[in-house]
Design a protein around this motif. Structure first.
Motif, PDB file in Angstrom:
ATOM      1  N   UNK A   1       1.115  -1.366   0.205  1.00  0.00           N
ATOM      2  CA  UNK A   1      -0.048  -0.181   0.222  1.00  0.00           C
ATOM      3  C   UNK A   1       0.707   0.933   0.027  1.00  0.00           C
ATOM      4  N   UNK A   2       2.014   1.260   1.071  1.00  0.00           N
ATOM      5  CA  UNK A   2       2.805   2.519   0.754  1.00  0.00           C
ATOM      6  C   UNK A   2       3.642   2.577  -0.374  1.00  0.00           C
ATOM      7  N   UNK A   3       3.694   1.255  -1.216  1.00  0.00           N
ATOM      8  CA  UNK A   3       4.386   2.059  -2.286  1.00  0.00           C
ATOM      9  C   UNK A   3       3.454   2.504  -3.522  1.00  0.00           C
ATOM     10  N   UNK A   4       1.979   1.749  -3.630  1.00  0.00           N
ATOM     11  CA  UNK A   4       0.964   2.642  -4.476  1.00  0.00           C
ATOM     12  C   UNK A   4       0.534   3.453  -4.113  1.00  0.00           C
ATOM     13  N   UNK A   5       0.868   4.136  -3.183  1.00  0.00           N
ATOM     14  CA  UNK A   5       0.655   5.607  -2.839  1.00  0.00           C
ATOM     15  C   UNK A   5       1.328   6.202  -2.317  1.00  0.00           C
ATOM     16  N   UNK A   6       2.637   5.997  -2.841  1.00  0.00           N
ATOM     17  CA  UNK A   6       3.414   6.974  -3.384  1.00  0.00           C
ATOM     18  C   UNK A   6       4.316   7.086  -4.802  1.00  0.00           C
ATOM     19  N   UNK A   7       2.938   5.672  -5.690  1.00  0.00           N
ATOM     20  CA  UNK A   7       3.767   5.664  -6.815  1.00  0.00           C
ATOM     21  C   UNK A   7       2.552   6.979  -7.272  1.00  0.00           C
ATOM     22  N   UNK A   8       1.666   6.852  -6.876  1.00  0.00           N
ATOM     23  CA  UNK A   8       0.218   7.707  -6.983  1.00  0.00           C
ATOM     24  C   UNK A   8       0.731   9.327  -6.756  1.00  0.00           C
ATOM     25  N   UNK A   9       1.515   9.302  -6.089  1.00  0.00           N
ATOM     26  CA  UNK A   9       1.728  11.088  -5.942  1.00  0.00           C
ATOM     27  C   UNK A   9       2.742  11.216  -6.730  1.00  0.00           C
ATOM     28  N   UNK A  10       3.339  10.339  -7.185  1.00  0.00           N
ATOM     29  CA  UNK A  10       4.498  10.712  -8.427  1.00  0.00           C
ATOM     30  C   UNK A  10       4.221  11.066  -9.534  1.00  0.00           C
ATOM     31  N   UNK A  11       3.132   9.844 -10.427  1.00  0.00           N
ATOM     32  CA  UNK A  11       1.993  10.163 -11.124  1.00  0.00           C
ATOM     33  C   UNK A  11       1.536  11.569 -11.144  1.00  0.00           C
ATOM     34  N   UNK A  12       0.573  12.018  -9.890  1.00  0.00           N
ATOM     35  CA  UNK A  12       0.601  13.217  -9.856  1.00  0.00           C
ATOM     36  C   UNK A  12       1.359  14.299 -10.249  1.00  0.00           C
ATOM     37  N   UNK A  13       2.056  14.692  -9.759  1.00  0.00           N
ATOM     38  CA  UNK A  13       3.846  15.218  -9.903  1.00  0.00           C
ATOM     39  C   UNK A  13       3.931  15.704 -10.887  1.00  0.00           C
ATOM     40  N   UNK A  14       3.226  14.540 -11.975  1.00  0.00           N
ATOM     41  CA  UNK A  14       4.293  13.747 -12.998  1.00  0.00           C
ATOM     42  C   UNK A  14       3.084  14.536 -14.426  1.00  0.00           C
ATOM     43  N   UNK A  15       1.803  14.040 -13.681  1.00  0.00           N
ATOM     44  CA  UNK A  15       0.416  15.048 -14.655  1.00  0.00           C
ATOM     45  C   UNK A  15       1.218  17.123 -14.256  1.00  0.00           C
ATOM     46  N   UNK A  16       1.028  17.211 -13.430  1.00  0.00           N
ATOM     47  CA  UNK A  16       0.715  18.515 -12.905  1.00  0.00           C
ATOM     48  C   UNK A  16       2.274  19.082 -13.388  1.00  0.00           C
ATOM     49  N   UNK A  17       2.842  18.626 -13.724  1.00  0.00           N
ATOM     50  CA  UNK A  17       4.690  19.492 -14.682  1.00  0.00           C
ATOM     51  C   UNK A  17       3.869  19.587 -15.698  1.00  0.00           C
ATOM     52  N   UNK A  18       3.484  18.563 -16.374  1.00  0.00           N
ATOM     53  CA  UNK A  18       3.300  18.409 -17.575  1.00  0.00           C
ATOM     54  C   UNK A  18       2.338  19.429 -18.546  1.00  0.00           C
ATOM     55  N   UNK A  19       1.873  19.548 -17.321  1.00  0.00           N
ATOM     56  CA  UNK A  19       0.073  20.579 -17.317  1.00  0.00           C
ATOM     57  C   UNK A  19       1.251  21.887 -17.124  1.00  0.00           C
ATOM     58  N   UNK A  20       2.107  22.272 -17.303  1.00  0.00           N
ATOM     59  CA  UNK A  20       2.693  23.527 -15.991  1.00  0.00           C
ATOM     60  C   UNK A  20       3.505  23.612 -17.428  1.00  0.00           C
ATOM     61  N   UNK A  21       4.785  22.643 -17.870  1.00  0.00           N
ATOM     62  CA  UNK A  21       5.039  23.220 -18.959  1.00  0.00           C
ATOM     63  C   UNK A  21       3.866  23.208 -20.332  1.00  0.00           C
ATOM     64  N   UNK A  22       2.943  22.965 -20.632  1.00  0.00           N
ATOM     65  CA  UNK A  22       1.911  23.311 -21.592  1.00  0.00           C
ATOM     66  C   UNK A  22       1.924  24.714 -22.108  1.00  0.00           C
ATOM     67  N   UNK A  23       1.678  25.334 -20.799  1.00  0.00           N
ATOM     68  CA  UNK A  23       1.339  26.775 -20.398  1.00  0.00           C
ATOM     69  C   UNK A  23       2.047  27.062 -20.199  1.00  0.00           C
ATOM     70  N   UNK A  24       3.623  26.658 -20.117  1.00  0.00           N
ATOM     71  CA  UNK A  24       4.457  28.387 -20.587  1.00  0.00           C
ATOM     72  C   UNK A  24       4.894  28.385 -19.388  1.00  0.00           C
ATOM     73  N   UNK A  25       4.361  27.630 -18.360  1.00  0.00           N
ATOM     74  CA  UNK A  25       5.182  28.042 -16.684  1.00  0.00           C
ATOM     75  C   UNK A  25       6.670  28.111 -16.663  1.00  0.00           C
ATOM     76  N   UNK A  26       6.997  28.288 -16.087  1.00  0.00           N
ATOM     77  CA  UNK A  26       8.382  27.927 -15.917  1.00  0.00           C
ATOM     78  C   UNK A  26       9.006  28.330 -14.226  1.00  0.00           C
ATOM     79  N   UNK A  27       7.424  27.836 -13.096  1.00  0.00           N
ATOM     80  CA  UNK A  27       8.294  28.493 -11.975  1.00  0.00           C
ATOM     81  C   UNK A  27       6.912  27.019 -11.741  1.00  0.00           C
ATOM     82  N   UNK A  28       6.914  26.178 -10.417  1.00  0.00           N
ATOM     83  CA  UNK A  28       6.086  26.160  -9.696  1.00  0.00           C
ATOM     84  C   UNK A  28       6.243  26.239  -8.631  1.00  0.00           C
ATOM     85  N   UNK A  29       5.279  26.055  -7.227  1.00  0.00           N
ATOM     86  CA  UNK A  29       5.549  26.089  -5.968  1.00  0.00           C
ATOM     87  C   UNK A  29       4.242  25.409  -5.290  1.00  0.00           C
TER      88      UNK A  29
END
Length: 340
Positions: A1-29
């Motif tokens: 369960x802990x591993x799956x939880x970590x992978x879920x969070x990693x996937x969320x960040x990957x998607x958020x970073x992808x969205x940010x890149x598509x918007x041309x954003x240079x910084x995330x916080x």
């Protein structure tokens, strides 16, 4: 369960970073758990929160028969031009400050549900003639010792010494009002917190009346493409050189992060190149930083001297590069409010 939880969070960040890149954003916080978000490329590098607290016995009292020289009323949408003007003036003190256009101000004043924990109330400060001289913001409930002011700003030409007693007395009464409403112990809510980060005019005006200091926390920040970000802020960096001890500087600066690096070229005070470089054993860079600690310098949270003193693996190759890096990236407070 802990591993799956970590992978879920990693996937969320990957998607958020992808969205940010598509918007041309240079910084995330992001804010939150100490250390945790470093695994996703973030560094606690931007000032967040902190402030100073006063208490009821320290507040100046009105003399017998004296009326309050400044009063506060709820801000409305008709006050937005004034709020924007004062907020822009206040922003000059900061390296980074939240930019709120008219639409965001409308959202702040009337767009959040009443019980939204992130909703704050804005109050306009007026003199005896009904003229607006500033504003404050505060939550709709007490924090810890009483009321807390998130923002307190005055327009140019207004004395902080004259206005602050009225603001503090208002906040003390507000904390007591909230305590009664929420069935809190009144004696426990006699504090007033000025929650304005590490630097603010009220801290100077009321230095002896604000004895309790709460250190600032930090935003986590991520800059995936440093050269692109440097190119955006290039005018500000060039202005710092122009106004420094090294106007018209020419030369090359390699900033090493041990596994990666940033190369900048200067010609007569102008930045002509900003690109990545790969440190090599024979050339690690004239200035080196551990991990992502450079972001603390980039966003003004720490000075180069502070980082150099704190970390043995933050180094420089002499006065020229120490002065250059300190000129480009000076320590300066920021006030970044989350828009939620």
């Amino acid at each position: 369960p802990e591993y799956r939880h970590k992978r879920l969070i990693q996937k969320q960040f990957e998607i958020a970073h992808q969205w940010s890149q598509e918007r041309g954003e240079l910084v995330q916080g992001i804010t939150g758990i100490p250390y945790y978000y470093r695994q996703f490329g973030y560094e606690m590098g931007l000032e967040l929160g902190g402030g100073r607290v006063t208490f009821a016995p320290l507040l100046p009292k009105l003399k017998e028969g004296e009326t309050e020289p400044y009063t506060l009323r709820l801000a409305s949408e008709t006050d937005i031009p004034f709020l924007m003007q004062v907020d822009a003036y206040a922003g000059k003190r900061n390296l980074i400050r939240t930019h709120r256009d008219e639409a965001i101000w409308r959202y702040e004043l009337a767009g959040k549900s009443e019980r939204n924990i992130n909703r704050v109330e804005f109050r306009i400060i007026e003199n005896v003639n009904g003229e607006a001289v500033g504003y404050i913001s505060h939550p709709w409930f007490n924090w810890n010792l009483g009321a807390v002011l998130f923002e307190y700003e005055l327009k140019p030409g207004i004395s902080w010494l004259e206005v602050t007693p009225s603001v503090a007395r208002y906040a003390l009464a507000l904390g007591q009002e909230y305590a009664k409403r929420d069935e809190e112990t009144l004696q426990d809510k006699t504090g007033v917190a000025f929650w304005h980060g590490t630097s603010h005019p009220v801290y100077e005006a009321w230095r002896e009346r604000l004895p309790r200091i709460r250190p600032a926390y930090a935003w986590y920040v991520r800059v995936p493409d440093l050269p692109a970000f440097i190119k955006v802020i290039r005018p500000a960096l060039e202005k710092r050189i122009e106004e420094s001890l090294i106007p018209g500087y020419s030369g090359e600066l390699k900033i090493g992060f041990y596994r990666s690096g940033l190369r900048m070229v200067f010609e007569k005070g102008l930045i002509t190149t900003a690109e990545n470089f790969k440190p090599q054993p024979e050339g690690m860079g004239q200035v080196q930083f551990r991990d992502l600690s450079f972001l603390q310098l980039l966003f003004g949270q720490k000075s180069f001297d502070e980082l150099f003193d704190a970390h043995a693996d933050v180094t420089h190759d002499g006065d020229e590069y120490r002065l250059l890096i300190s000129t480009l990236f000076p320590k300066k407070p920021s006030y970044v409010a989350g828009l939620v």
